[in-house]
Design a protein around this motif. Structure first.
Motif, mmCIF file in Angstrom:
data_model
loop_
_atom_site.group_PDB
_atom_site.id
_atom_site.type_symbol
_atom_site.label_atom_id
_atom_site.label_comp_id
_atom_site.label_asym_id
_atom_site.label_seq_id
_atom_site.Cartn_x
_atom_site.Cartn_y
_atom_site.Cartn_z
ATOM 1 N N LYS A 256 0.835 -1.217 0.000
ATOM 2 C CA LYS A 256 0.000 0.000 0.000
ATOM 3 C C LYS A 256 0.864 1.260 0.000
ATOM 4 C CE LYS A 256 -2.006 -1.487 3.698
ATOM 5 N NZ LYS A 256 -2.691 -1.686 4.950
ATOM 6 N N ILE A 257 0.348 2.301 -0.642
ATOM 7 C CA ILE A 257 0.994 3.612 -0.519
ATOM 8 C C ILE A 257 0.420 4.235 0.737
ATOM 9 C CG2 ILE A 257 1.253 5.918 -1.521
ATOM 10 C CD1 ILE A 257 0.956 4.721 -4.273
ATOM 11 N N SER A 258 1.260 4.524 1.752
ATOM 12 C CA SER A 258 0.633 5.080 2.947
ATOM 13 C C SER A 258 0.815 6.590 3.096
ATOM 14 C CB SER A 258 1.012 4.317 4.213
ATOM 15 O OG SER A 258 2.335 4.481 4.512
ATOM 16 N N ARG A 259 1.813 7.189 2.462
ATOM 17 C CA ARG A 259 1.942 8.650 2.497
ATOM 18 C C ARG A 259 2.592 9.162 1.214
ATOM 19 N NH1 ARG A 259 -0.724 7.756 6.229
ATOM 20 N NH2 ARG A 259 -0.686 8.596 8.359
ATOM 21 N N ASP A 260 2.146 10.323 0.747
ATOM 22 C CA ASP A 260 2.874 11.067 -0.278
ATOM 23 C C ASP A 260 3.843 11.967 0.461
ATOM 24 O OD1 ASP A 260 1.406 10.003 -2.356
ATOM 25 O OD2 ASP A 260 -0.091 11.608 -2.322
ATOM 26 N N LEU A 261 5.102 11.978 0.037
ATOM 27 C CA LEU A 261 6.098 12.690 0.843
ATOM 28 C C LEU A 261 6.476 14.067 0.291
ATOM 29 C CD1 LEU A 261 8.291 9.589 1.760
ATOM 30 C CD2 LEU A 261 6.395 10.609 3.031
ATOM 31 N N GLY A 262 5.972 14.404 -0.880
ATOM 32 C CA GLY A 262 6.131 15.782 -1.366
ATOM 33 C C GLY A 262 7.502 16.167 -1.900
ATOM 34 N N PHE A 263 8.444 15.228 -2.000
ATOM 35 C CA PHE A 263 9.727 15.581 -2.639
ATOM 36 C C PHE A 263 9.996 14.643 -3.822
ATOM 37 C CE2 PHE A 263 12.332 12.152 -0.895
ATOM 38 C CZ PHE A 263 11.750 11.863 0.322
ATOM 39 N N ALA A 264 11.086 14.940 -4.560
ATOM 40 C CA ALA A 264 11.433 14.185 -5.779
ATOM 41 C C ALA A 264 10.264 14.175 -6.762
ATOM 42 C CB ALA A 264 11.883 12.763 -5.448
ATOM 43 N N LYS A 265 9.658 15.352 -6.915
ATOM 44 C CA LYS A 265 8.517 15.432 -7.827
ATOM 45 C C LYS A 265 9.000 15.387 -9.281
ATOM 46 C CE LYS A 265 5.107 17.579 -4.930
ATOM 47 N NZ LYS A 265 4.366 18.751 -4.563
ATOM 48 N N CYS A 266 8.362 14.585 -10.092
ATOM 49 C CA CYS A 266 8.718 14.471 -11.509
ATOM 50 C C CYS A 266 7.554 13.852 -12.265
ATOM 51 C CB CYS A 266 9.982 13.620 -11.667
ATOM 52 S SG CYS A 266 9.846 11.973 -10.942
ATOM 53 N N ARG A 267 7.715 13.731 -13.572
ATOM 54 C CA ARG A 267 6.669 13.109 -14.399
ATOM 55 C C ARG A 267 7.305 12.047 -15.275
ATOM 56 N NH1 ARG A 267 6.525 18.542 -16.154
ATOM 57 N NH2 ARG A 267 7.020 17.776 -18.247
ATOM 58 N N GLN B 234 6.110 11.338 -7.162
ATOM 59 C CA GLN B 234 6.869 11.949 -6.061
ATOM 60 C C GLN B 234 7.316 10.814 -5.160
ATOM 61 O OE1 GLN B 234 4.370 13.829 -2.883
ATOM 62 N NE2 GLN B 234 2.711 13.609 -4.341
ATOM 63 N N ALA B 235 8.123 11.119 -4.164
ATOM 64 C CA ALA B 235 8.531 10.073 -3.227
ATOM 65 C C ALA B 235 7.321 9.669 -2.388
ATOM 66 C CB ALA B 235 9.650 10.588 -2.333
ATOM 67 N N ILE B 236 7.211 8.364 -2.116
ATOM 68 C CA ILE B 236 6.074 7.862 -1.321
ATOM 69 C C ILE B 236 6.582 6.917 -0.235
ATOM 70 C CG2 ILE B 236 4.307 8.068 -3.129
ATOM 71 C CD1 ILE B 236 4.770 5.113 -3.814
ATOM 72 N N LEU B 237 5.770 6.791 0.815
ATOM 73 C CA LEU B 237 6.040 5.778 1.837
ATOM 74 C C LEU B 237 5.163 4.586 1.506
ATOM 75 C CD1 LEU B 237 7.273 4.969 4.683
ATOM 76 C CD2 LEU B 237 5.109 5.778 5.634
ATOM 77 N N ILE B 238 5.778 3.405 1.337
ATOM 78 C CA ILE B 238 4.978 2.204 1.056
ATOM 79 C C ILE B 238 5.047 1.254 2.240
ATOM 80 C CG2 ILE B 238 5.048 2.332 -1.467
ATOM 81 C CD1 ILE B 238 7.355 0.319 -1.428
ATOM 82 N N GLN B 239 4.026 0.437 2.338
ATOM 83 C CA GLN B 239 3.839 -0.388 3.522
ATOM 84 C C GLN B 239 3.522 -1.817 3.094
ATOM 85 O OE1 GLN B 239 0.543 1.221 5.691
ATOM 86 N NE2 GLN B 239 0.390 -0.584 7.015
#
Ligand code: PRT
Ligand code: ZN
Length: 295
Positions: free
Chosen positions: A90-101, A188-193
């Motif tokens: 699961k994706i548990s948080r969007d971390l708001g950095f390393a944004k790209c497309r 973007q960078a995400i926290l996965i669980q």
């Protein structure tokens, strides 16, 4: 390694590494190297940090080698298509950095109108699964050429007609005479669980970890704003304060004409916001960072 301690996989070095460490430090975590040097032990929580290649992070979390991971969403989505073990992660948080497309790009001279124009053409990419999924969904058959780097030079070398690559500022595309024409994914960078429940001790550690992470993420954007204002400006000022709850309003000189307004703003405070506040009567405007926050 003690399996009663939570495990977090992060990128060892690269574009995610520095910001990831900064976030962990903003969560008040400090590290000691394990005896074998393979991982970092966190001193404040029962948490060990594995430092690996970013491409390995989704798989490690999917297989339960790590309970948590910090990775680019682009890498996560790509790996998810090919590895069944990652399905439950699961994706548990969007971390708001390393944004790209993840963009499709063609040479400047290419007269691009729609995806139809790429039918049957060669597209080079390090994200073959995401590209295949995208083009198949749109019903456009293309010839996907998988590369492991230097995708941006492949059209000039005659290897491909178009590319599908990560774009941040767009300067790499420009330097290589390319233009972006479609976006497959915003990342973007995400926290996965890991899938499934954590056992007692780890569950508690995870809760504390998330609380600290939420606090650190919130305080990054959040600012404390202080200003002075005459009574008749207060209503307008309250409307202009970005993401503020009820501000604290303190009479300044006992006349009930001038007030100090203090507020926690949960969104970025731009120069423009300050100019707008000044225009409606605010003065002595101070915006200060918040170091720590817990709700
Ligand atoms: O060694 P390891 O396998 O761990 O790392 P890596 O080399 O595979 O990845 P790395 O460190 O380069 O990138 C890690 C993650 O950062 C990516 O998966 C993205 O989620 C994110 N990210 C953010 C980026 C960029 N910005 C970025 N600009 N990843 C790559 N780029 C590259 C892109 O490939 C292209 O070559 O930068 C160029 C484009 O940048 P602009 O600014 O010129 O558009
Ligand atoms: Zn990688």
């Amino acid at each position: 390694m003690n399996r009663n301690r939570l495990r977090l996989a992060i990128q060892k070095s690269g574009r995610l590494a520095e910001e990831t460490m900064r976030l962990l430090q903003a969560m008040g975590l400090s590290f000691s190297k394990s005896r074998d040097g393979l991982y970092f032990r966190v001193n404040e929580l029962p948490l060990d940090v594995l430092r690996v290649r970013d491409d390995d992070i989704p798989g490690f979390v999917g297989e339960g080698v790590a309970d948590l991971g910090i990775v680019g969403e682009n890498v996560f989505q790509e790996e998810k298509i090919t590895c069944p073990e990652i399905g439950g992660v699961k994706i548990s948080r969007d971390l708001g950095f390393a944004k790209c497309r993840l963009d499709l790009a063609v040479p400047e001279a290419f007269d691009y109108k729609s995806l139809q124009d790429l039918k049957g053409l060669k597209i080079s990419t390090t994200y073959p699964s995401l590209l295949r999924e995208f083009t198949e969904k749109q019903g456009i058959p293309v010839n996907i050429i998988e590369m492991h780097g230097s995708v941006e030079v492949s059209t000039r070398l005659g290897i491909a007609d178009a590319i599908c690559d990560i774009v941040a500022t767009g300067s790499t595309l420009e330097a290589n005479g390319l233009k972006a024409v479609e976006t497959l994914l915003k990342s973007q960078a995400i926290l996965i669980q890991a899938p499934g429940n954590l056992n007692g001790e780890k569950e508690k550690a995870f809760e504390r970890f998330l609380n600290r992470m939420d606090g650190a993420l919130a305080s990054r954007e959040t600012k404390y704003i202080m200003l002075n204002a005459p009574k008749n400006s207060l209503a307008k000022i309250k409307k202009l304060l970005p993401g503020a709850g009820a501000p604290t309003i303190i009479p300044l000189d006992g006349t009930n004409e001038n007030f100090a307004v203090h507020a926690v703003c949960r969104e970025a405070v731009f120069w423009e916001t300050m100019e707008n506040l000044k225009a409606v009567g605010a003065s002595a405007i101070l915006v200060v960072p918040i170091e720590k926050m817990m709700n």
